[in-house]
Design an enzyme around this catalytic site. Sequence first.
Site, short mmCIF file in Angstrom:
data_model
loop_
_atom_site.label_atom_id
_atom_site.label_comp_id
_atom_site.label_asym_id
_atom_site.label_seq_id
_atom_site.Cartn_x
_atom_site.Cartn_y
_atom_site.Cartn_z
N LYS A 97 6.74 -8.13 2.81
CA LYS A 97 7.87 -7.29 2.39
C LYS A 97 8.86 -7.27 3.55
O LYS A 97 8.51 -6.85 4.66
CB LYS A 97 7.45 -5.87 2.07
C1 5RP Z 1 8.86 2.98 4.20
C2 5RP Z 1 8.45 1.73 3.57
C3 5RP Z 1 8.84 1.54 2.19
O1 5RP Z 1 7.71 1.10 1.46
C4 5RP Z 1 9.87 0.41 2.10
O2 5RP Z 1 10.85 0.58 3.05
C5 5RP Z 1 10.47 0.36 0.71
O3 5RP Z 1 11.17 1.51 0.52
P1 5RP Z 1 12.79 1.51 0.53
O4 5RP Z 1 13.22 0.68 -0.65
O5 5RP Z 1 13.13 2.98 0.39
O6 5RP Z 1 13.19 0.92 1.84
O7 5RP Z 1 7.83 0.85 4.14
O8 5RP Z 1 8.52 2.90 5.52
#
Ligand code: 5RP
Length: 260
Positions: free
Chosen positions: A173
């Site tokens: 991610k």
């Molecule tokens: C928070 C995270 C979230 O899972 C990730 O950032 C996704 O959330 P957003 O779309 O709000 O960024 O890792 O630390």
Amino acid sequence: MDWGMKNRLSRIIKPTTGHTLMLAVDHGYFMGPTTGLERPWEAVKDLVPHADTLMLTKGVLRNCIPPETDIPIVLRVSGGTSIIGKELLHEGITSSMEDAVRLNVAGVAYSITVGMPWERDTILDLAQIVDMAGEYGIPVVAVTAVGKELGKDAKYLSLASRIAAEHGAHIVKTYYCEDFEKVVDTCPVPIVIAGGKKLPEKDALTMAYNALQTGAVGVDMGRNIFQSENPPAMIQAVKAIVHNKATPEEAYQIFQEKKK
Ligand code: 5RP
């Protein structure tokens, strides 16, 4: 990769489209009761039917989500810092894999902070989590957390995403950026994008569309959904992009219609 790992991965990245809409609500593990997540079940109960997975912590899962909820779980297993601490994102392991099994999760998520003074700790922990989760056929989503001082350009995100993949992550991610195809092209495992800070809905939908167009397999979106003026409308618009090849314009139309 044994049957169990493949089965869990298929519960995250849907075989029908090869894409995924992961709803991220794990923010409280370092942000506390962030806007939109004050009452987690309230925040997600109308979103769950439209999401492919729910990404959250063991505390919210056990205390807020009814066990009969029918959605694959991606468990946040890194933590240990807060937004008021001195070393935000210098995280460690917060769950055993035995607990992940007890919670019947489809995957676990671990953040690395490439470029920060403690990068080594987080990268070695990721490698350890990959091995521990692998014992039980559980896939690992590596989160390339980005410290304030670090850029979110293709050069940095390619570095961080590749390091995560090299250390065994099954899904990475990261964030969308210009020349995102370069990030995808040099990462040997599927990539999903976080939404990041709240944007106007149309911009968030365009970002999701561009990410899919340049090779991401989906999103792991949180704030741009649960902080939207109408979260159920927004997640259905994002889903149209992720699974139904909608354009940003078509998706925004869905958002407008579902809002009514
Ligand atoms: C928070 C995270 C979230 O899972 C990730 O950032 C996704 O959330 P957003 O779309 O709000 O960024 O890792 O630390």
